[in-house]
Design a protein around this motif. Structure first.
Motif, PDB file in Angstrom:
ATOM      1  N   LEU A   4       6.313  -4.596  -7.116  1.00  0.00           N
ATOM      2  CA  LEU A   4       6.196  -4.242  -8.086  1.00  0.00           C
ATOM      3  C   LEU A   4       5.972  -5.379  -9.394  1.00  0.00           C
ATOM      4  O   LEU A   4       5.130  -4.984 -10.661  1.00  0.00           O
ATOM      5  CB  LEU A   4       7.379  -3.741  -8.418  1.00  0.00           C
ATOM      6  CG  LEU A   4       7.599  -2.415  -8.742  1.00  0.00           C
ATOM      7  CD1 LEU A   4       9.072  -1.196  -8.879  1.00  0.00           C
ATOM      8  CD2 LEU A   4       6.150  -0.594  -8.856  1.00  0.00           C
ATOM      9  N   LYS A   5       6.143  -5.993  -9.542  1.00  0.00           N
ATOM     10  CA  LYS A   5       5.659  -7.535 -10.283  1.00  0.00           C
ATOM     11  C   LYS A   5       4.081  -7.948 -10.150  1.00  0.00           C
ATOM     12  O   LYS A   5       3.109  -8.165 -11.230  1.00  0.00           O
ATOM     13  CB  LYS A   5       6.727  -8.282 -10.104  1.00  0.00           C
ATOM     14  CG  LYS A   5       7.267  -8.833 -11.708  1.00  0.00           C
ATOM     15  CD  LYS A   5       8.575  -9.522 -11.556  1.00  0.00           C
ATOM     16  CE  LYS A   5       7.987 -10.996 -11.712  1.00  0.00           C
ATOM     17  NZ  LYS A   5       8.841 -12.233 -11.876  1.00  0.00           N
ATOM     18  N   GLU A  23       0.965  -1.313  -0.201  1.00  0.00           N
ATOM     19  CA  GLU A  23      -0.116  -0.069  -0.110  1.00  0.00           C
ATOM     20  C   GLU A  23       0.866   0.988   0.066  1.00  0.00           C
ATOM     21  O   GLU A  23       0.761   1.852  -0.481  1.00  0.00           O
ATOM     22  CB  GLU A  23      -0.199  -0.080   1.030  1.00  0.00           C
ATOM     23  CG  GLU A  23      -2.448  -0.828   1.460  1.00  0.00           C
ATOM     24  CD  GLU A  23      -2.819  -1.060   2.834  1.00  0.00           C
ATOM     25  OE1 GLU A  23      -3.565  -0.228   3.372  1.00  0.00           O
ATOM     26  OE2 GLU A  23      -2.635  -2.020   3.062  1.00  0.00           O
ATOM     27  N   ARG A  24       2.442   0.955   0.627  1.00  0.00           N
ATOM     28  CA  ARG A  24       2.651   2.111   0.887  1.00  0.00           C
ATOM     29  C   ARG A  24       3.833   3.147  -0.509  1.00  0.00           C
ATOM     30  O   ARG A  24       3.740   3.787  -0.633  1.00  0.00           O
ATOM     31  CB  ARG A  24       4.175   2.311   1.974  1.00  0.00           C
ATOM     32  CG  ARG A  24       4.107   2.270   3.311  1.00  0.00           C
ATOM     33  CD  ARG A  24       4.372   2.636   3.907  1.00  0.00           C
ATOM     34  NE  ARG A  24       5.954   2.216   3.828  1.00  0.00           N
ATOM     35  CZ  ARG A  24       7.624   2.469   3.807  1.00  0.00           C
ATOM     36  NH1 ARG A  24       7.068   3.681   4.651  1.00  0.00           N
ATOM     37  NH2 ARG A  24       8.011   1.627   4.501  1.00  0.00           N
ATOM     38  N   LEU A  25       3.676   1.475  -1.325  1.00  0.00           N
ATOM     39  CA  LEU A  25       4.120   1.895  -3.066  1.00  0.00           C
ATOM     40  C   LEU A  25       3.338   2.457  -3.171  1.00  0.00           C
ATOM     41  O   LEU A  25       3.984   3.001  -4.288  1.00  0.00           O
ATOM     42  CB  LEU A  25       4.886   0.223  -3.457  1.00  0.00           C
ATOM     43  CG  LEU A  25       5.343   0.233  -4.382  1.00  0.00           C
ATOM     44  CD1 LEU A  25       6.511   1.017  -4.520  1.00  0.00           C
ATOM     45  CD2 LEU A  25       5.306  -1.049  -5.004  1.00  0.00           C
ATOM     46  N   GLY A  79      -1.835  -5.697 -13.354  1.00  0.00           N
ATOM     47  CA  GLY A  79      -2.632  -4.287 -13.731  1.00  0.00           C
ATOM     48  C   GLY A  79      -2.911  -2.841 -14.056  1.00  0.00           C
ATOM     49  O   GLY A  79      -2.927  -2.184 -13.854  1.00  0.00           O
ATOM     50  N   VAL A  80      -1.852  -2.568 -12.599  1.00  0.00           N
ATOM     51  CA  VAL A  80      -1.923  -1.702 -12.036  1.00  0.00           C
ATOM     52  C   VAL A  80      -0.526  -0.985 -13.338  1.00  0.00           C
ATOM     53  O   VAL A  80      -0.873   0.374 -13.082  1.00  0.00           O
ATOM     54  CB  VAL A  80      -1.636  -1.847 -10.471  1.00  0.00           C
ATOM     55  CG1 VAL A  80      -1.384  -0.278 -10.153  1.00  0.00           C
ATOM     56  CG2 VAL A  80      -2.442  -2.476  -9.735  1.00  0.00           C
ATOM     57  N   VAL A  81       0.431  -1.149 -13.089  1.00  0.00           N
ATOM     58  CA  VAL A  81       1.175  -0.723 -14.279  1.00  0.00           C
ATOM     59  C   VAL A  81       2.048  -2.041 -15.293  1.00  0.00           C
ATOM     60  O   VAL A  81       1.722  -2.971 -15.232  1.00  0.00           O
ATOM     61  CB  VAL A  81       2.518  -0.425 -12.697  1.00  0.00           C
ATOM     62  CG1 VAL A  81       2.538   0.160 -11.556  1.00  0.00           C
ATOM     63  CG2 VAL A  81       3.293  -1.442 -12.036  1.00  0.00           C
ATOM     64  N   THR A  82       3.061  -1.174 -15.233  1.00  0.00           N
ATOM     65  CA  THR A  82       3.815  -1.649 -16.539  1.00  0.00           C
ATOM     66  C   THR A  82       5.210  -0.961 -16.269  1.00  0.00           C
ATOM     67  O   THR A  82       5.327  -0.144 -15.815  1.00  0.00           O
ATOM     68  CB  THR A  82       3.428  -1.544 -18.590  1.00  0.00           C
ATOM     69  OG1 THR A  82       3.417   0.151 -18.213  1.00  0.00           O
ATOM     70  CG2 THR A  82       2.290  -2.193 -18.730  1.00  0.00           C
ATOM     71  N   LEU A  83       6.160  -2.451 -16.136  1.00  0.00           N
ATOM     72  CA  LEU A  83       7.300  -2.090 -16.132  1.00  0.00           C
ATOM     73  C   LEU A  83       8.259  -2.353 -16.850  1.00  0.00           C
ATOM     74  O   LEU A  83       8.935  -2.716 -18.186  1.00  0.00           O
ATOM     75  CB  LEU A  83       7.668  -2.872 -15.031  1.00  0.00           C
ATOM     76  CG  LEU A  83       7.177  -3.040 -13.449  1.00  0.00           C
ATOM     77  CD1 LEU A  83       7.346  -4.117 -12.763  1.00  0.00           C
ATOM     78  CD2 LEU A  83       6.897  -2.123 -12.528  1.00  0.00           C
ATOM     79  N   GLU A  84       9.381  -1.436 -17.467  1.00  0.00           N
ATOM     80  CA  GLU A  84      10.358  -1.079 -18.006  1.00  0.00           C
ATOM     81  C   GLU A  84      11.937  -0.454 -17.102  1.00  0.00           C
ATOM     82  O   GLU A  84      11.708  -0.176 -15.789  1.00  0.00           O
ATOM     83  CB  GLU A  84      10.759  -0.237 -19.051  1.00  0.00           C
ATOM     84  CG  GLU A  84       9.347  -0.280 -20.066  1.00  0.00           C
ATOM     85  CD  GLU A  84       9.539   0.500 -21.281  1.00  0.00           C
ATOM     86  OE1 GLU A  84      10.092   0.772 -21.981  1.00  0.00           O
ATOM     87  OE2 GLU A  84       7.760   0.949 -20.985  1.00  0.00           O
ATOM     88  N   ARG A  85      13.344  -1.506 -17.828  1.00  0.00           N
ATOM     89  CA  ARG A  85      13.737  -0.643 -17.078  1.00  0.00           C
ATOM     90  C   ARG A  85      13.907   0.771 -16.814  1.00  0.00           C
ATOM     91  O   ARG A  85      13.669   1.692 -18.061  1.00  0.00           O
ATOM     92  CB  ARG A  85      15.345  -0.771 -18.256  1.00  0.00           C
ATOM     93  CG  ARG A  85      16.291  -0.915 -17.233  1.00  0.00           C
ATOM     94  CD  ARG A  85      17.941  -1.165 -18.354  1.00  0.00           C
ATOM     95  NE  ARG A  85      18.600  -1.708 -17.415  1.00  0.00           N
ATOM     96  CZ  ARG A  85      19.494  -1.791 -17.376  1.00  0.00           C
ATOM     97  NH1 ARG A  85      20.126  -0.497 -17.413  1.00  0.00           N
ATOM     98  NH2 ARG A  85      20.533  -3.283 -15.896  1.00  0.00           N
ATOM     99  N   ASN A  86      14.206   1.397 -15.667  1.00  0.00           N
ATOM    100  CA  ASN A  86      14.123   2.707 -14.956  1.00  0.00           C
ATOM    101  C   ASN A  86      12.854   3.532 -15.338  1.00  0.00           C
ATOM    102  O   ASN A  86      13.144   4.985 -14.976  1.00  0.00           O
ATOM    103  CB  ASN A  86      15.114   3.473 -15.729  1.00  0.00           C
ATOM    104  CG  ASN A  86      16.814   3.327 -15.558  1.00  0.00           C
ATOM    105  OD1 ASN A  86      17.540   2.838 -14.552  1.00  0.00           O
ATOM    106  ND2 ASN A  86      17.664   3.092 -16.259  1.00  0.00           N
ATOM    107  N   LYS A  87      12.266   2.059 -15.900  1.00  0.00           N
ATOM    108  CA  LYS A  87      10.569   3.315 -16.023  1.00  0.00           C
ATOM    109  C   LYS A  87       9.623   2.519 -15.584  1.00  0.00           C
ATOM    110  O   LYS A  87       9.661   1.678 -15.375  1.00  0.00           O
ATOM    111  CB  LYS A  87      10.680   3.166 -17.762  1.00  0.00           C
ATOM    112  CG  LYS A  87      10.062   4.252 -17.543  1.00  0.00           C
ATOM    113  CD  LYS A  87      10.355   5.094 -19.214  1.00  0.00           C
ATOM    114  CE  LYS A  87       8.786   5.400 -20.707  1.00  0.00           C
ATOM    115  NZ  LYS A  87       9.343   4.745 -21.630  1.00  0.00           N
ATOM    116  N   ILE A  88       8.039   2.958 -14.359  1.00  0.00           N
ATOM    117  CA  ILE A  88       7.168   2.298 -14.068  1.00  0.00           C
ATOM    118  C   ILE A  88       6.275   3.190 -14.224  1.00  0.00           C
ATOM    119  O   ILE A  88       6.168   4.631 -14.516  1.00  0.00           O
ATOM    120  CB  ILE A  88       7.296   2.727 -12.719  1.00  0.00           C
ATOM    121  CG1 ILE A  88       8.306   1.561 -12.062  1.00  0.00           C
ATOM    122  CG2 ILE A  88       5.906   1.901 -11.930  1.00  0.00           C
ATOM    123  CD1 ILE A  88       9.229   1.626 -10.689  1.00  0.00           C
TER     124      ILE A  88
END
Length: 216
Positions: A197-198, A157-159, A204-213
């Motif tokens: 994050l994973k 939740e903090r995250l 489906g809340v975020v998508t991840l890339e290197r150095n990028k959310i």
DNA sequence: ACATTAAGTGATT
DNA sequence: AATCACTTAATGT
């Protein structure tokens, strides 16, 4: 007589409607100076003497505290336009070294007020005193909230709260930083952040890339 | 191609 | 949830 900075005068109007007295507005425009900071720039570091109080008129500022022992950091809060750094009041009036570090999160502009006036105006202008009190109060509320977030809420939740806040601070859904940096802000381990994050990505809340959310 | 840095994983406490 | 010890992937030189 009217030798005040018109631009600052306008900015005070737009961003600090609570500062009611015309004489006060003019004084701010006389003694204040505009300072611009680029995103990522350090505004005040630990241990430095605070001699200016910033009134934030544009952008956002990140306020971080350093842990005494192992030098780890903890994010305290973000400041936005129309706000000021409450810490700077107490710091400067007691002539203390800063316990915190502030950096510009986004490109930011502040009206810098020399400390001597900050004190003086307290007795002369009721709305200034009120403004100072109010910012103390709201910061106190914030702190209490974040304390119980830390104490009672789970890391995930903090995250999420953190990501949303950064998204607001940067006016962008894309958060440009490493898991390591996020972990430092929340003072958690990098692995924990990666794992959480994973999970968020799976949900489906975020998508991840290197150095990028990417916050959806 | 090689080195460096970021991110992912599983085991341990 | 932290730490460790890797592995894998992406990026820079």
């Amino acid at each position: 007589m009217e030798d005040f900075n018109k631009e600052i005068f306008e900015l005070v109007h737009q961003n600090f409607p609570g500062l009611a007295e015309l004489a006060l507005q003019k004084e701010i425009a006389q003694v204040g100076s505009l300072k611009h900071f680029k995103a990522g720039e350090v505004i005040m570091n630990f241990g430095s003497y605070v001699k200016l109080v910033p009134l934030l008129v544009k952008g956002s500022i990140k306020v971080v505290r350093e842990d005494d022992e192992d030098g780890r950091e903890l994010l305290l809060y973000y400041l936005y336009a129309g706000e000021t750094c409450s810490m700077s009041f107490s710091c400067c009036m007691m002539d203390k070294r800063s316990d915190i570090r502030t950096t510009a999160e986004d490109d930011s502009t502040v009206i810098a007020i020399p400390v001597k006036y900050v004190d003086e105006w307290m007795s002369r202008y009721p709305s200034w005193k009120n403004f100072v009190m109010r910012s103390y109060d709201s910061r106190m509320q914030e702190m209490i909230k974040t304390i119980d977030t830390i104490a009672f809420k789970k890391m995930d939740e903090r995250l999420l709260k953190y990501l949303k806040e950064r998204s607001i601070a940067n006016k962008s859904r894309i958060i440009h930083s490493t898991h390591q940096e996020i972990a430092a802000d929340l003072n958690a381990s990098r692995e924990a952040i990666s794992r959480l994050l994973k999970q968020l990505e799976k949900k489906g809340v975020v998508t991840l890339e290197r150095n990028k959310i990417n916050l959806l």
